[in-house]
Scaffold this motif. Structure first.
Motif, PDB file in Angstrom:
ATOM      1  N   ARG A 132      16.817  -3.198  16.585  1.00  0.00           N
ATOM      2  CA  ARG A 132      16.938  -2.407  15.357  1.00  0.00           C
ATOM      3  C   ARG A 132      17.757  -3.113  14.284  1.00  0.00           C
ATOM      4  O   ARG A 132      17.506  -2.973  13.114  1.00  0.00           O
ATOM      5  N   LYS A 133      18.751  -3.909  14.717  1.00  0.00           N
ATOM      6  CA  LYS A 133      19.640  -4.566  13.759  1.00  0.00           C
ATOM      7  C   LYS A 133      18.866  -5.465  12.813  1.00  0.00           C
ATOM      8  O   LYS A 133      19.162  -5.571  11.636  1.00  0.00           O
ATOM      9  N   TYR A 134      17.881  -6.201  13.376  1.00  0.00           N
ATOM     10  CA  TYR A 134      17.204  -7.205  12.555  1.00  0.00           C
ATOM     11  C   TYR A 134      15.853  -6.740  12.042  1.00  0.00           C
ATOM     12  O   TYR A 134      15.402  -7.151  11.002  1.00  0.00           O
ATOM     13  N   GLU A 135      15.184  -5.861  12.809  1.00  0.00           N
ATOM     14  CA  GLU A 135      13.823  -5.514  12.413  1.00  0.00           C
ATOM     15  C   GLU A 135      13.732  -4.099  11.877  1.00  0.00           C
ATOM     16  O   GLU A 135      12.804  -3.755  11.183  1.00  0.00           O
ATOM     17  N   GLY A 136      14.684  -3.249  12.233  1.00  0.00           N
ATOM     18  CA  GLY A 136      14.506  -1.840  11.916  1.00  0.00           C
ATOM     19  C   GLY A 136      15.260  -1.354  10.694  1.00  0.00           C
ATOM     20  O   GLY A 136      14.911  -0.355  10.107  1.00  0.00           O
ATOM     21  N   LEU A 137      16.342  -2.051  10.299  1.00  0.00           N
ATOM     22  CA  LEU A 137      17.216  -1.494   9.276  1.00  0.00           C
ATOM     23  C   LEU A 137      17.639  -2.536   8.252  1.00  0.00           C
ATOM     24  O   LEU A 137      17.698  -3.713   8.540  1.00  0.00           O
TER      25      LEU A 137
ATOM     26  N   ALA B  11      19.960   7.171   3.411  1.00  0.00           N
ATOM     27  CA  ALA B  11      18.778   7.744   2.741  1.00  0.00           C
ATOM     28  C   ALA B  11      17.757   6.666   2.400  1.00  0.00           C
ATOM     29  O   ALA B  11      16.558   6.824   2.632  1.00  0.00           O
ATOM     30  N   ALA B  12      18.247   5.535   1.864  1.00  0.00           N
ATOM     31  CA  ALA B  12      17.313   4.466   1.465  1.00  0.00           C
ATOM     32  C   ALA B  12      16.587   3.910   2.688  1.00  0.00           C
ATOM     33  O   ALA B  12      15.393   3.619   2.632  1.00  0.00           O
TER      34      ALA B  12
ATOM     35  N   LEU C  88      12.521   3.853   3.392  1.00  0.00           N
ATOM     36  CA  LEU C  88      11.844   2.542   3.275  1.00  0.00           C
ATOM     37  C   LEU C  88      10.390   2.565   3.716  1.00  0.00           C
ATOM     38  O   LEU C  88       9.512   2.034   3.050  1.00  0.00           O
ATOM     39  N   SER C  89      10.159   3.189   4.873  1.00  0.00           N
ATOM     40  CA  SER C  89       8.818   3.097   5.458  1.00  0.00           C
ATOM     41  C   SER C  89       7.796   3.900   4.676  1.00  0.00           C
ATOM     42  O   SER C  89       6.605   3.636   4.725  1.00  0.00           O
ATOM     43  N   ALA C  90       8.277   4.923   3.935  1.00  0.00           N
ATOM     44  CA  ALA C  90       7.322   5.795   3.243  1.00  0.00           C
ATOM     45  C   ALA C  90       7.302   5.490   1.749  1.00  0.00           C
ATOM     46  O   ALA C  90       6.753   6.237   0.958  1.00  0.00           O
ATOM     47  N   PHE C  91       7.902   4.373   1.385  1.00  0.00           N
ATOM     48  CA  PHE C  91       8.085   4.029  -0.033  1.00  0.00           C
ATOM     49  C   PHE C  91       6.788   4.161  -0.829  1.00  0.00           C
ATOM     50  O   PHE C  91       6.716   4.804  -1.861  1.00  0.00           O
ATOM     51  N   GLY C  92       5.732   3.569  -0.277  1.00  0.00           N
ATOM     52  CA  GLY C  92       4.439   3.583  -0.978  1.00  0.00           C
ATOM     53  C   GLY C  92       3.901   4.981  -1.160  1.00  0.00           C
ATOM     54  O   GLY C  92       3.306   5.323  -2.180  1.00  0.00           O
ATOM     55  N   ARG C  93       4.145   5.827  -0.155  1.00  0.00           N
ATOM     56  CA  ARG C  93       3.641   7.212  -0.205  1.00  0.00           C
ATOM     57  C   ARG C  93       4.299   8.028  -1.295  1.00  0.00           C
ATOM     58  O   ARG C  93       3.712   8.950  -1.812  1.00  0.00           O
ATOM     59  N   TRP C  94       5.596   7.747  -1.530  1.00  0.00           N
ATOM     60  CA  TRP C  94       6.332   8.607  -2.448  1.00  0.00           C
ATOM     61  C   TRP C  94       6.364   8.059  -3.862  1.00  0.00           C
ATOM     62  O   TRP C  94       7.012   8.595  -4.725  1.00  0.00           O
ATOM     63  N   SER C  95       5.756   6.900  -4.095  1.00  0.00           N
ATOM     64  CA  SER C  95       5.781   6.370  -5.452  1.00  0.00           C
ATOM     65  C   SER C  95       4.353   6.386  -5.943  1.00  0.00           C
ATOM     66  O   SER C  95       3.536   5.638  -5.426  1.00  0.00           O
TER      67      SER C  95
ATOM     68  N   MET D 141       9.734   8.932  11.578  1.00  0.00           N
ATOM     69  CA  MET D 141       9.298  10.324  11.488  1.00  0.00           C
ATOM     70  C   MET D 141       8.832  10.709  10.082  1.00  0.00           C
ATOM     71  O   MET D 141       8.015  11.588   9.926  1.00  0.00           O
ATOM     72  N   VAL D 142       9.407  10.069   9.049  1.00  0.00           N
ATOM     73  CA  VAL D 142       9.007  10.477   7.689  1.00  0.00           C
ATOM     74  C   VAL D 142       7.722   9.793   7.219  1.00  0.00           C
ATOM     75  O   VAL D 142       7.230  10.081   6.150  1.00  0.00           O
ATOM     76  N   THR D 143       7.182   8.875   8.023  1.00  0.00           N
ATOM     77  CA  THR D 143       5.967   8.183   7.562  1.00  0.00           C
ATOM     78  C   THR D 143       4.737   9.067   7.692  1.00  0.00           C
ATOM     79  O   THR D 143       3.651   8.685   7.300  1.00  0.00           O
ATOM     80  N   GLU D 144       4.920  10.247   8.270  1.00  0.00           N
ATOM     81  CA  GLU D 144       3.782  11.142   8.494  1.00  0.00           C
ATOM     82  C   GLU D 144       2.712  10.441   9.325  1.00  0.00           C
ATOM     83  O   GLU D 144       1.516  10.583   9.096  1.00  0.00           O
TER      84      GLU D 144
END
Length: 502
Positions: A340-345, A352-353, A357-364, A412-415
């Protein structure tokens, strides 16, 4: 027992703005003794470790070392006294060789020249690692090896310094069973040599096996120290969480829905062969095996990170060739990585950011929806009980278990409909584990499907509907829920054909 403890903490308090991390902690550590520290995430274990290593200065209280009060100004002074730690994070320099990493700042010199004696360094590094059962080419840069080998290199580096006190912080979180065994042997050997060992782990069976003494921290208070003799897991858990944990795994088994993913006779560039598996909506499917069996590589192939040489992959009935992570996220699949240290965060971003991150495209659409980020972040912090002063806190400042929850919050927020969890509860405490498991359960109840890679057998048995077992790059067996037992899974994982001795 020696009358004078090697180290004694007396009335230690530690406060941060708005948080009291430790309150009136009194504890003693003796040479030649394995002293386990247990407690949930946020109980104060890491703070205590940092105080022992003098990375933090206590707000109040005294520290004695060999009977004398000490006031150190930092970890280098602690190191000079012989106090070292094997941290949860991997502390190596990726581009230097294994041997250089082990001897960093302590390189053997050629007599009379002041130059590094590379040959001597390599010989000793090889010997050290072989003592841990790790046989690798020590001239290669460490970045070429897996996370579990990094861990063993890091442990060898610390042991080589011949310290008088070693803190092991979650040392086995990413190790295979075999590596754990060699480490246990080494720790018992260090104890016999008179080293004081502080051992932190969420794996209570290890503590049961190793600890001479067990100290329990809860919400920054030291709630007691017990003899390790005759202590069982339930008793430790009860004292740790202050409640009875009757059953950790409360999976509700769902009716199986449509097939989400199917792999047929897939051969991969990194050497995994003839992989066939499937995952339906409503189920959690396990992928078990020793570290190095090829489980992560199979997961990566679904995200274009490990090339497929032949075979077919179907996602929701459609034949696909996974090209990239973002392409798969757009299809509704998401990978929660192990490292998680290198690939997840992004550690320098806020909670919050990171969640966003993972849903960035969905919300813009034309501009970024900040309100949505705030809403979702609050929702995830609440759902996962992420211990943070607020959503604007930098992720790098959270404890390991809480960082893991943020990674899961991102997923979880990527739907998404299909999630792959690679070691979802590594290095997290009992309470956090339960929260993560409940989330997974809820996700599949809402018609999602999960492929879970885990080295934790109780987790595999408690959480999975079916399990595929890998051994040396191949799937050797599929077990149904009613066939899941420690003995059965371990048998196939270790390559013993019969599992249950059949």
């Amino acid at each position: 027992m020696h009358m004078t403890p090697l180290m004694k903490l007396e009335h230690i308090d530690k406060q941060f703005p708005g948080v009291k991390a430790l309150t009136d902690v009194n504890i003693e550590f003796y040479a030649g003794e394995i002293h386990a520290l247990v407690g949930e995430n946020g109980a104060g274990k890491s703070t205590m470790i940092k105080i022992i290593l003098s990375a933090y200065k206590p707000t109040a209280g005294k520290i004695y070392y060999e009977g004398k009060e000490i006031q150190l100004t930092g970890p280098l002074e602690a190191s000079a006294l012989g106090i070292e730690a094997v941290h949860q994070e991997l502390m190596l320099v990726p581009y230097l060789s294994v041997a250089r990493n082990i001897f960093l700042n302590h390189e053997p010199k050629r007599p009379g020249t002041g130059l590094f004696d590379v040959r001597e360094m390599e010989r000793r590094a090889k010997e050290l690692l072989e003592g841990f059962g790790v046989c690798i080419d020590v001239t290669r840069p460490v970045k070429e090896f897996s996370a579990s080998v990094w861990k063993m290199i890091d442990i060898a580096r610390v042991v080589n310094l011949k310290p008088r006190m070693i803190i092991f912080d979650e040392p086995t979180a990413i190790l295979s069973e075999r590596e754990v065994d060699s480490l246990m042997k080494k720790i018992l050997e260090l104890k016999r040599e008179g080293v004081a060992i502080i051992y932190i782990s969420h794996r209570l069976q290890e503590i049961e096996k190793l600890a001479d003494k067990i100290s329990i921290l809860r919400d920054g208070h030291h709630v007691g120290t017990m003899s390790g003799e005759g202590m069982n897991e339930e008793e430790i858990v009860k004292r740790m969480v202050g409640r009875d944990v009757s059953s950790f795994y409360s999976r509700r088994i769902n009716p199986q829905g449509e097939e989400l993913l199917r792999m047929e006779h897939v051969n991969l560039k990194k050497g995994q062969k003839d992989i066939s598996l499937n995952v339906h909506r409503g189920e959690i499917v396990g992928l078990a095996g020793l570290v190095g069996a090829g489980r992560t590589e199979v997961a990566e192939s679904l995200f274009g990170m490990n090339r497929i040489l032949s075979g077919e992959i179907y996602y929701r009935g459609e034949r696909i060739r996974p090209r990239s992570v973002s392409a798969m996220i757009n299809r509704g699949a998401y990978l929660v990585p192990e490292n998680r240290k290198y690939e997840g965060l992004v550690l320098r971003f806020s909670v919050a950011a990171n969640i966003a991150l993972s849903a960035f495209g969905r919300w813009s659409r034309f501009f970024y929806n900040k309100k949505k980020e705030t809403e979702k972040a609050e929702e995830m912090i609440h759902a996962l009980s992420i211990k943070t002063p607020g959503r604007t806190q930098l992720v790098g400042n959270l404890s390991g278990g809480n960082q893991q929850k943020v990674v899961i919050g991102k997923a979880m927020v990527t739907e998404s409909e299909f999630l792959i969890f690679d070691e979802p509860t590594v290095g997290v405490d009992v309470g956090a584990k339960e929260e993560i498991h409940n989330l997974m359960d809820e996700f599949v109840r809402k018609n999602g499907g999960i492929l879970m890679i885990s080295s934790d057998l109780p987790e595999i048995i408690g959480m999975c509907d079916r399990v595929y077992i890998m051994y040396e790059g191949k799937i050797v067996r599929e077990l149904q829920r009613e066939e899941l037992s420690d003995k059965n899974i371990a048998g196939y994982m270790l390559g013993a054909k019969g599992g249950d001795g059949q």
